[in-house]
Every structure is written in structure tokens, then in C-alpha cells.
Design an enzyme around this catalytic site. Structure first.
Site, PDB file in Angstrom:
ATOM      1  N   ARG A  28      -7.704   2.590  -3.127  1.00 36.41           N
ATOM      2  CA  ARG A  28      -8.601   2.607  -1.972  1.00 36.41           C
ATOM      3  C   ARG A  28      -9.128   4.019  -1.732  1.00 36.41           C
ATOM      4  O   ARG A  28      -8.384   4.993  -1.834  1.00 36.41           O
ATOM      5  CB  ARG A  28      -7.857   2.114  -0.724  1.00 36.41           C
TER       6      ARG A  28
ATOM      7  N   ARG B 155      -9.243  -6.113  11.536  1.00 35.23           N
ATOM      8  CA  ARG B 155      -9.097  -6.507  12.951  1.00 35.23           C
ATOM      9  C   ARG B 155      -9.281  -8.000  13.173  1.00 35.23           C
ATOM     10  O   ARG B 155      -8.576  -8.609  13.979  1.00 35.23           O
ATOM     11  CB  ARG B 155     -10.091  -5.694  13.796  1.00 35.23           C
TER      12      ARG B 155
ATOM     13  N   GLN C  79       0.844  -1.200   0.000  1.00 33.73           N
ATOM     14  CA  GLN C  79       0.000   0.000   0.000  1.00 33.73           C
ATOM     15  C   GLN C  79       0.879   1.250   0.000  1.00 33.73           C
ATOM     16  O   GLN C  79       1.717   1.428   0.886  1.00 33.73           O
ATOM     17  CB  GLN C  79      -0.954   0.026   1.201  1.00 33.73           C
TER      18      GLN C  79
ATOM     19  N   TYR D 242      -5.854  10.907   4.110  1.00 33.60           N
ATOM     20  CA  TYR D 242      -4.439  11.205   3.828  1.00 33.60           C
ATOM     21  C   TYR D 242      -4.302  11.990   2.511  1.00 33.60           C
ATOM     22  O   TYR D 242      -5.298  12.407   1.925  1.00 33.60           O
ATOM     23  CB  TYR D 242      -3.622   9.907   3.871  1.00 33.60           C
TER      24      TYR D 242
END
Ligand code: FMN
Length: 383
Positions: free
Chosen positions: A234, A328, A104, A182
């Protein structure tokens, strides 16, 4: 649509012919565990290896494409050729266990903690500080420095350069991190982007930076890799701020992205079944449904968000997404896919034992990630 466990485990073929062994991928997760010099540690390599046997594809933690993009303590670097051997360690650890390895690629922009970037100068599209969630919000008075037009063009090239390093390091693909507030999202957002040049202003202009990053990454791939190298993108569908990205803005972006010849799109959601807040007529229809309708099968969409049990996953696949990412849950139970494959779905663990240090060792979780988990109440379901 009724979905069975066999469907989750069936192979998937991308448009470029690459086949992956099943429909479950590991979502990108920062682990805060790299060395301060930006190289990876043994602990994080072991953490990846432990989670790469069942899933078909592992998307790594984000790596910064320039030094002023480092967004997290213990983030590994991808901004210089000297990091290629370090990147290679992650790619090999994942591939040796049978999963595809996707790097990524990222820049933190205004969310970077000033102490991690050269001279403490954080950069963004414009000089608007983040309102929430940013590492720089601990010192909210620090305004990011807007990048000049020439610097923006260099930044686009930097995403291409990190892609070239990913290819050299043996990765099977890259995922462009355009989500979670971001830098790439900062250019798309009317909150953080108040520019008046070709990178800002109208919705169309705000899409320029994300779309040019895609073009540059694909250009580098065609020059340096064979046709099997994957490129994903993404995005986060909405922002709570006003002004901020709305669901309708995102559908416009996604419509353009779907025509770009990407190998996949990956939405970033905390709840797979969540509904839009604004920007579309029917607020009871899920974001995933809107996205699938807009994409119209032009590119595969990876869904994500609070999928813990096999039943959660079957329900998610019933919406029509071809691929599902778990974050998670794969920290909590690295054997999630294997348990389904072996008809042991009732043995899947969905809560992390935060008090038993032995569990940390058993689950191969590096100390900094373990500490972040146990000191952030409500983040991970726990006992
Ligand atoms: C420890 C941790 C680190 C994360 N780091 C990243 C990251 O580097 N890049 C990214 O796109 N998302 C990151 N995320 C978001 C996840 O990829 C995912 O979208 C989110 O956790 C929801 O999925 P889940 O409910 O399966 O956990 C992170 C999540 C966690 C829990």
C-alpha cells in the site's frame, strides 16, 4: 464502461491462481482496541467476524513489526513469536466467515507516540519531525533518531519476521504498509529522508528501503508458505509538504513495484476520484487514471476512498480498477455487500448514528473505536 452490480460480485483470480469470491475488500482500519500487552481482545475479534461475511478479503488493522514501531494505543503486536496465537484469533475469525485474511504489517517511525515505544525514543530515516498528522506532533520538539545503516537492514528483516508469523498464524497474505506517512513512506519521502547513504539522496536511493522490504517479505514467503500466500503493497500517492512526495515520484515507485511480482498494489486515498496536486502535466486527470496507465495491467490495483453507495462503486469500477476497498462504509454498514447481492442496495446505510448507543452494539464496534468516531467531527458521515 457500464458496470453492473453482477460485475462487483464476480470472482477475481490473482496471478498466483488464488480466487476470491468478489471485487469488494475491507480496507485496513486501526481500531485502538487491543490489550496494552499487544494481544487482541474479544471485542475486536467480534468486530472482524461481523464484517467478514460479504467481502472477499479483509485487510486487518496494521500490526507493528518491532517494539519501536507501535503507532497507536490499542494496536496489536506482530513483533514476537508469542503473538502468533493472538494473530491466529484474528485470521480464524475472518476466514470462518468466508473471506481471505490479510495482515497489514507496519512500523510507525516518526509518527509513533513516544509513550508507546521503548524509552520514548522514536526512530525514522532522518531526524526531521513530522509536520502534520503524526502522533508525535503533539510534542513537535521531539526529533526522531535516525536509524543506523545496520538498524535499517535489521528493520527490513523485521518485516520478513512478521510475515513468517502471519504465515504461522494462518493468514492468507500480508499487506506491506508503505502509506499514510509511516516508516516505509518516511524512507521514500524527501521530507523525512535526508540520508546520504544507500537509503537516501536520489529518488532511486529513496526507493531502496521500500523495495528491499518487498524482496525480504517475498523471500520469507517462498521459504515458509505455499504459492497461495498473497503479498500486497500500500502507498500514498502524494504529500503536501515541500519537499515531499509528488505524483511523478509515486509513478516511478509504482513502475518498480509493478515489476516485483507482488500480488496487488493498494493506493491510499480519501477520495477515489481525486486529482494530483503536482508532478504531472494534466492535473485534471485522476490519480487512479495515472496509476492504471503506469501499471499497464502488470499487477491488480485496489482503489479506495469515500465509496458509500452502490452507485459510487459502479462509477469507481468504470475507471478499470479490478478491486475496490471500503473502510468507513463497512463500519457504518457491515452488510453492504450482502445488500447488493440481495438486490437491496436501496437499504444500504451511509451515515452512522452517533447518538444511539444501541447502534454501537448492533454494529459490533469496540468502545475505543466508537469513542474515536464520535469524538472526531467530520471523520465519519453521521446523523
Ligand atoms: C478507523 C480507521 C482506521 C484506519 N486505519 C488504517 C490502517 O491501520 N492502515 C491503513 O493503511 N489505513 C488505515 N485507514 C485508512 C483506510 O484504510 C482508508 O484508506 C480510508 O479510510 C479511506 O477509505 P474510506 O473512504 O472507505 O473510509 C483507516 C481509516 C479509518 C476510518
Amino acid at each position: 464502461m457500464t458496470v453492473k452490480n453482477e460485475d462487483l460480485l464476480s470472482p477475481f483470480r490473482f496471478a498466483n491462481g488464488v480466487e476470491i469470491k468478489n471485487r469488494i475488500v475491507m480496507a485496513p482500519m486501526t481500531n485502538f482496541s487491543s490489550n496494552p500487552d499487544g494481544t487482541v481482545t474479544d471485542a475486536e475479534v467480534s468486530y472482524y467476524a461481523r464484517r467478514s461475511k460479504g467481502v472477499s478479503m479483509v485487510i486487518t488493522a496494521c500490526t507493528y513489526v518491532t517494539a519501536n514501531g507501535k503507532g497507536f494505543h490499542g494496536e496489536f503486536g506482530g513483533d514476537r513469536d508469542e503473538f502468533i496465537p493472538s494473530l491466529q484469533r484474528v485470521a480464524s475469525a475472518i476466514k470462518e466467515q468466508g473471506a481471505k485474511a490479510i495482515l497489514q504489517i507496519f512500523h510507525g517511525g516518526r509518527m509513533c507516540p513516544p509513550e508507546l515505544v521503548p524509552n520514548g525514543v522514536i526512530v525514522s530515516a532522518s531526524d526531521i519531525p513530522a509536520e502534520r498528522g503524526g502522533n508525535s506532533t503533539e510534542e513537535p520538539d521531539i526529533k526522531p533518531r535516525p536509524l543506523s545503516e545496520m538498524e535499517v537492514e535489521e528493520m527490513i528483516k523485521a518485516f520478513g519476521e512478521t510475515t513468517r508469523r502471519a504465515i504461522a498464524a494462518g493468514f492468507d497474505g500480508v499487506e506491506i504498509h508503505g502509506a499514510n506517512g509511516y516508516l516505509i513512506q518516511q524512507f521514500f519521502s524527501p521530507h523525512s529522508n535526508r540520508r546520504e547513504d544507500r537509503f537516501g539522496g536520489s529518488l532511486e536511493n529513496r526507493m531502496t528501503f521500500p523495495l528491499e522490504v518487498v524482496d525480504e517479505v517475498k523471500r520469507v514467503v517462498s521459504e515458509h508458505a505455499d504459492g497461495s500466500f498473497l503479498v500486497g503493497y500500500r502507498f500514498s500517492p502524494e504529500e503536501p509538504e515541500t519537499p515531499g512526495i509528488t505524483m511523478s515520484d509515486t509513478l516511478t515507485l509504482v513502475d518498480s513495484l509493478a515489476g516485483k511480482g507482488l500480488d496487488y498494489l493498494h493506493v491510499s486515498l480519501m477520495d477515489f476520484f481525486s486529482t494530483p496536486h503536482r508532478g504531472v502535466q494534466d492535473l485534471s486527470k485522476s490519480r487512479i487514471e495515472y496509476l492504471l496507465e503506469t501499471i499497464k495491467n502488470r499487477v491488480p490495483l485496489i482503489g479506495v476512498g469515500s465509496i458509500y453507495t452502490a452507485e459510487d462503486a459502479r462509477k469507481a469500477f468504470a475507471t478499470g480498477v479490478p478491486l475496490l476497498a471500503l473502510a468507513r462504509e463497512l463500519i457504518i454498514d457491515p452488510d453492504w455487500v450482502q445488500k447488493i447481492a440481495e438486490n437491496r442496495e436501496n437499504e444500504i446505510v451511509t451515515k452512522i448514528n452517533k447518538v444511539n448507543k444501541e447502534k454501537q452494539k448492533e454494529l459490533v464496534i469496540p468502545d475505543p473505536l466508537w469513542n474515536a468516531i464520535i469524538h472526531s467531527p467530520g471523520w465519519f458521515p453521521g446523523v
